[in-house]
Scaffold this motif. Structure first.
Motif, PDB file in Angstrom:
ATOM      1  N   ALA A 156       0.815  -1.206   0.000  1.00 48.30           N
ATOM      2  CA  ALA A 156       0.000   0.000   0.000  1.00 48.30           C
ATOM      3  C   ALA A 156       0.849   1.256   0.000  1.00 48.30           C
ATOM      4  O   ALA A 156       1.956   1.283   0.551  1.00 48.30           O
ATOM      5  CB  ALA A 156      -0.929   0.002   1.215  1.00 48.30           C
ATOM      6  N   ILE A 157       0.299   2.288  -0.622  1.00 49.75           N
ATOM      7  CA  ILE A 157       0.893   3.627  -0.587  1.00 49.75           C
ATOM      8  C   ILE A 157      -0.156   4.578  -0.026  1.00 49.75           C
ATOM      9  O   ILE A 157      -1.302   4.584  -0.480  1.00 49.75           O
ATOM     10  CB  ILE A 157       1.320   4.102  -1.986  1.00 49.75           C
ATOM     11  CG1 ILE A 157       2.442   3.221  -2.533  1.00 49.75           C
ATOM     12  CG2 ILE A 157       1.780   5.552  -1.946  1.00 49.75           C
ATOM     13  CD1 ILE A 157       2.872   3.597  -3.934  1.00 49.75           C
ATOM     14  N   SER A 158       0.228   5.353   0.956  1.00 43.75           N
ATOM     15  CA  SER A 158      -0.671   6.345   1.538  1.00 43.75           C
ATOM     16  C   SER A 158      -0.115   7.735   1.240  1.00 43.75           C
ATOM     17  O   SER A 158       1.028   8.044   1.595  1.00 43.75           O
ATOM     18  CB  SER A 158      -0.796   6.156   3.052  1.00 43.75           C
ATOM     19  OG  SER A 158      -1.451   4.937   3.360  1.00 43.75           O
ATOM     20  N   ILE A 159      -0.917   8.562   0.577  1.00 41.90           N
ATOM     21  CA  ILE A 159      -0.496   9.922   0.260  1.00 41.90           C
ATOM     22  C   ILE A 159      -1.381  10.905   1.017  1.00 41.90           C
ATOM     23  O   ILE A 159      -2.537  10.613   1.321  1.00 41.90           O
ATOM     24  CB  ILE A 159      -0.552  10.193  -1.257  1.00 41.90           C
ATOM     25  CG1 ILE A 159      -1.998  10.105  -1.764  1.00 41.90           C
ATOM     26  CG2 ILE A 159       0.339   9.203  -2.012  1.00 41.90           C
ATOM     27  CD1 ILE A 159      -2.146  10.505  -3.230  1.00 41.90           C
ATOM     28  N   PRO A 160      -0.860  12.078   1.341  1.00 41.87           N
ATOM     29  CA  PRO A 160      -1.633  13.043   2.129  1.00 41.87           C
ATOM     30  C   PRO A 160      -2.945  13.457   1.459  1.00 41.87           C
ATOM     31  O   PRO A 160      -3.929  13.730   2.152  1.00 41.87           O
ATOM     32  CB  PRO A 160      -0.675  14.235   2.262  1.00 41.87           C
ATOM     33  CG  PRO A 160       0.685  13.659   2.074  1.00 41.87           C
ATOM     34  CD  PRO A 160       0.519  12.546   1.094  1.00 41.87           C
ATOM     35  N   GLU A 161      -2.974  13.512   0.128  1.00 37.12           N
ATOM     36  CA  GLU A 161      -4.190  13.949  -0.568  1.00 37.12           C
ATOM     37  C   GLU A 161      -5.367  13.015  -0.333  1.00 37.12           C
ATOM     38  O   GLU A 161      -6.521  13.404  -0.547  1.00 37.12           O
ATOM     39  CB  GLU A 161      -3.921  14.051  -2.076  1.00 37.12           C
ATOM     40  CG  GLU A 161      -2.972  15.166  -2.479  1.00 37.12           C
ATOM     41  CD  GLU A 161      -1.519  14.768  -2.356  1.00 37.12           C
ATOM     42  OE1 GLU A 161      -0.654  15.566  -2.745  1.00 37.12           O
ATOM     43  OE2 GLU A 161      -1.241  13.645  -1.861  1.00 37.12           O
ATOM     44  N   VAL A 162      -5.092  11.795   0.122  1.00 37.81           N
ATOM     45  CA  VAL A 162      -6.163  10.819   0.341  1.00 37.81           C
ATOM     46  C   VAL A 162      -6.370  10.521   1.819  1.00 37.81           C
ATOM     47  O   VAL A 162      -7.495  10.457   2.301  1.00 37.81           O
ATOM     48  CB  VAL A 162      -5.863   9.507  -0.417  1.00 37.81           C
ATOM     49  CG1 VAL A 162      -6.868   8.410  -0.049  1.00 37.81           C
ATOM     50  CG2 VAL A 162      -5.880   9.745  -1.923  1.00 37.81           C
ATOM     51  N   ASP A 163      -5.283  10.355   2.560  1.00 38.21           N
ATOM     52  CA  ASP A 163      -5.382   9.872   3.941  1.00 38.21           C
ATOM     53  C   ASP A 163      -5.118  10.926   5.005  1.00 38.21           C
ATOM     54  O   ASP A 163      -5.198  10.618   6.199  1.00 38.21           O
ATOM     55  CB  ASP A 163      -4.400   8.711   4.166  1.00 38.21           C
ATOM     56  CG  ASP A 163      -4.771   7.493   3.343  1.00 38.21           C
ATOM     57  OD1 ASP A 163      -5.941   7.397   2.937  1.00 38.21           O
ATOM     58  OD2 ASP A 163      -3.891   6.645   3.104  1.00 38.21           O
ATOM     59  N   ALA A 164      -4.773  12.142   4.610  1.00 46.88           N
ATOM     60  CA  ALA A 164      -4.373  13.136   5.609  1.00 46.88           C
ATOM     61  C   ALA A 164      -5.207  14.405   5.487  1.00 46.88           C
ATOM     62  O   ALA A 164      -5.740  14.723   4.430  1.00 46.88           O
ATOM     63  CB  ALA A 164      -2.886  13.468   5.467  1.00 46.88           C
ATOM     64  N   MET A 269     -11.496  14.559   0.196  1.00 46.35           N
ATOM     65  CA  MET A 269     -12.720  14.059  -0.414  1.00 46.35           C
ATOM     66  C   MET A 269     -12.339  13.103  -1.543  1.00 46.35           C
ATOM     67  O   MET A 269     -11.507  13.433  -2.388  1.00 46.35           O
ATOM     68  CB  MET A 269     -13.574  15.209  -0.964  1.00 46.35           C
ATOM     69  CG  MET A 269     -14.112  16.139   0.094  1.00 46.35           C
ATOM     70  SD  MET A 269     -15.095  17.477  -0.639  1.00 46.35           S
ATOM     71  CE  MET A 269     -16.387  16.540  -1.467  1.00 46.35           C
ATOM     72  N   ILE A 270     -12.939  11.919  -1.545  1.00 41.46           N
ATOM     73  CA  ILE A 270     -12.641  10.910  -2.549  1.00 41.46           C
ATOM     74  C   ILE A 270     -13.708  10.968  -3.637  1.00 41.46           C
ATOM     75  O   ILE A 270     -14.901  10.805  -3.367  1.00 41.46           O
ATOM     76  CB  ILE A 270     -12.592   9.500  -1.929  1.00 41.46           C
ATOM     77  CG1 ILE A 270     -11.608   9.465  -0.765  1.00 41.46           C
ATOM     78  CG2 ILE A 270     -12.210   8.470  -2.985  1.00 41.46           C
ATOM     79  CD1 ILE A 270     -10.198   9.848  -1.152  1.00 41.46           C
ATOM     80  N   LEU A 271     -13.262  11.199  -4.864  1.00 38.05           N
ATOM     81  CA  LEU A 271     -14.209  11.227  -5.988  1.00 38.05           C
ATOM     82  C   LEU A 271     -14.625   9.823  -6.395  1.00 38.05           C
ATOM     83  O   LEU A 271     -15.797   9.573  -6.693  1.00 38.05           O
ATOM     84  CB  LEU A 271     -13.575  11.937  -7.188  1.00 38.05           C
ATOM     85  CG  LEU A 271     -13.400  13.448  -7.092  1.00 38.05           C
ATOM     86  CD1 LEU A 271     -12.760  13.980  -8.362  1.00 38.05           C
ATOM     87  CD2 LEU A 271     -14.749  14.124  -6.864  1.00 38.05           C
ATOM     88  N   SER A 272     -13.670   8.904  -6.408  1.00 31.64           N
ATOM     89  CA  SER A 272     -13.983   7.542  -6.829  1.00 31.64           C
ATOM     90  C   SER A 272     -12.873   6.594  -6.407  1.00 31.64           C
ATOM     91  O   SER A 272     -11.752   7.021  -6.116  1.00 31.64           O
ATOM     92  CB  SER A 272     -14.160   7.466  -8.356  1.00 31.64           C
ATOM     93  OG  SER A 272     -12.943   7.776  -9.014  1.00 31.64           O
ATOM     94  N   ASN A 273     -13.241   5.340  -6.360  1.00 32.97           N
ATOM     95  CA  ASN A 273     -12.270   4.262  -6.168  1.00 32.97           C
ATOM     96  C   ASN A 273     -12.330   3.344  -7.382  1.00 32.97           C
ATOM     97  O   ASN A 273     -13.397   3.138  -7.958  1.00 32.97           O
ATOM     98  CB  ASN A 273     -12.565   3.471  -4.894  1.00 32.97           C
ATOM     99  CG  ASN A 273     -12.342   4.283  -3.635  1.00 32.97           C
ATOM    100  OD1 ASN A 273     -13.275   4.686  -2.966  1.00 32.97           O
ATOM    101  ND2 ASN A 273     -11.094   4.547  -3.310  1.00 32.97           N
ATOM    102  N   HIS A 274     -11.182   2.816  -7.749  1.00 30.54           N
ATOM    103  CA  HIS A 274     -11.085   2.067  -9.000  1.00 30.54           C
ATOM    104  C   HIS A 274     -10.357   0.748  -8.764  1.00 30.54           C
ATOM    105  O   HIS A 274      -9.340   0.704  -8.052  1.00 30.54           O
ATOM    106  CB  HIS A 274     -10.329   2.902 -10.038  1.00 30.54           C
ATOM    107  CG  HIS A 274     -10.272   2.283 -11.393  1.00 30.54           C
ATOM    108  ND1 HIS A 274     -11.339   2.286 -12.256  1.00 30.54           N
ATOM    109  CD2 HIS A 274      -9.267   1.633 -12.042  1.00 30.54           C
ATOM    110  CE1 HIS A 274     -11.002   1.672 -13.378  1.00 30.54           C
ATOM    111  NE2 HIS A 274      -9.753   1.253 -13.272  1.00 30.54           N
TER     112      HIS A 274
END
Length: 316
Positions: A156-164, A269-274
């Motif tokens: 897994a990769i966690s980036i601030p734009e998604v998880d922070a 805010m998550i627009l979509s998951n793919h």
């Protein structure tokens, strides 16, 4: 008709019989014969109509039986194809059985909700047949279920734009979803699944980030290998290509696409998951993760905040 034939035949009976009683008897016989002939003709017509109706009924029954067998054959073929593909037919049968158990008197709201949920599952299955599927909005079920089903590895990769939020990962990992996700990973790790995570930082100096240190520690305590990728350590060949994704068994890539221009400090805010299963794109994610993992630093090289704070007076 009988009387008419008797009346017509009466003049001819005079040629055969001289007396009146004989003539009347002969006319009666001719009328009776005509009656029998008429009955036989009517009976034949009625029998023909019965035969036609019987043939139509048999044809309809045959068509109904053939359609029933065709449906059974289709259902049997579908079940056989599912079992060949490794899909448990019991789960599908359970879904159909429970859908059929919905009362016909259920409200329109309940029926419409059931239809939407079945369509959602159907759309996911359709997407998997073409090796990609998209969930509009922020998903939870796909992520948790993939974590439960994985058999060998999670990268897994966690980036601030998604998880922070506000450059701190605390916003996601302290949320109910983050807690459930970590618990599910811990359960997968206990089954022998290797789990690795890279936290991408926004700056190199994170030694005083007590929140990040606490999160890394909780991940390690859950059996996860953790590394940090500093901005200065990002290789030139992948700059601008670091996105938030998770590789499950190197077979499915789960990607999160955040909304742009989120206010600083606000939760992402998550627009979509793919879900990505196409071989070329999946291989690209695998190669990219390998480069990121090798470029990242083990989390235990991060100086604990309390050590930094106690080191300051010693140096003065």
């Amino acid at each position: 008709m009988t009387l008419l034939m008797g009346a017509i035949s009466f003049p001819f009976t005079q040629l055969l019989f001289s007396d009146l009683p004989g003539q009347i008897a002969a006319a009666a016989v001719f009328g009776s014969i005509a009656l029998v002939v008429q009955f036989l003709i009517d009976f034949e017509h009625r029998l023909g109509r019965v035969e036609d109706g019987l043939q139509a009924a048999v044809k309809q029954i045959r068509e109904t039986v053939q359609q029933g067998f065709a449906r059974v054959n289709d259902a049997t073929e579908l079940v056989a194809r599912m079992e060949t593909a490794g899909v448990q037919s019991v789960a599908v049968t359970k879904l159909v059985s429970r859908a059929a158990a919905i009362s016909p008197h259920a409200s329109a709201l309940v029926r419409n909700f059931v239809h939407l949920e079945v369509d959602r599952v159907s759309e996911l299955l359709r997407g998997l047949t073409v090796n990609e599927a998209t969930y509009d909005g922020e998903d939870q079920d796909w992520l948790l279920n993939l974590t439960k089903c994985v058999t060998s590895s999670i990268d897994a990769i966690s980036i601030p734009e998604v998880d922070a939020a506000g450059n701190t990962y605390h916003s996601f990992w302290a949320s109910p979803m983050g807690v459930r996700y970590l618990d599910t990973q811990r359960a997968s790790g206990s089954r022998g699944v290797r789990i690795r995570r890279v936290f991408v930082t926004t700056h190199d100096n994170v030694g005083t980030d007590s929140v990040l240190h606490s999160i890394c520690q909780s991940q390690v305590d859950s059996g996860i290998e953790v590394r940090l990728l500093y901005p200065s350590a990002v290789p030139p060949e992948i700059r601008g290509q670091i996105t938030d994704f998770i590789l499950f068994d190197d077979e499915i890539c789960y990607e999160s696409h955040p909304a742009p221009h989120v206010d600083r400090g606000a939760a992402p805010m998550i627009l979509s998951n793919h879900l990505e299963l196409r071989h070329d794109r999946l291989q690209d994610r695998i190669d990219r993760y390998r480069i990121i993992w090798e470029s990242a630093s083990p989390w235990d090289q991060l100086v604990a905040p309390e050590r930094v704070l106690t080191a300051v007076p010693d140096e003065s």
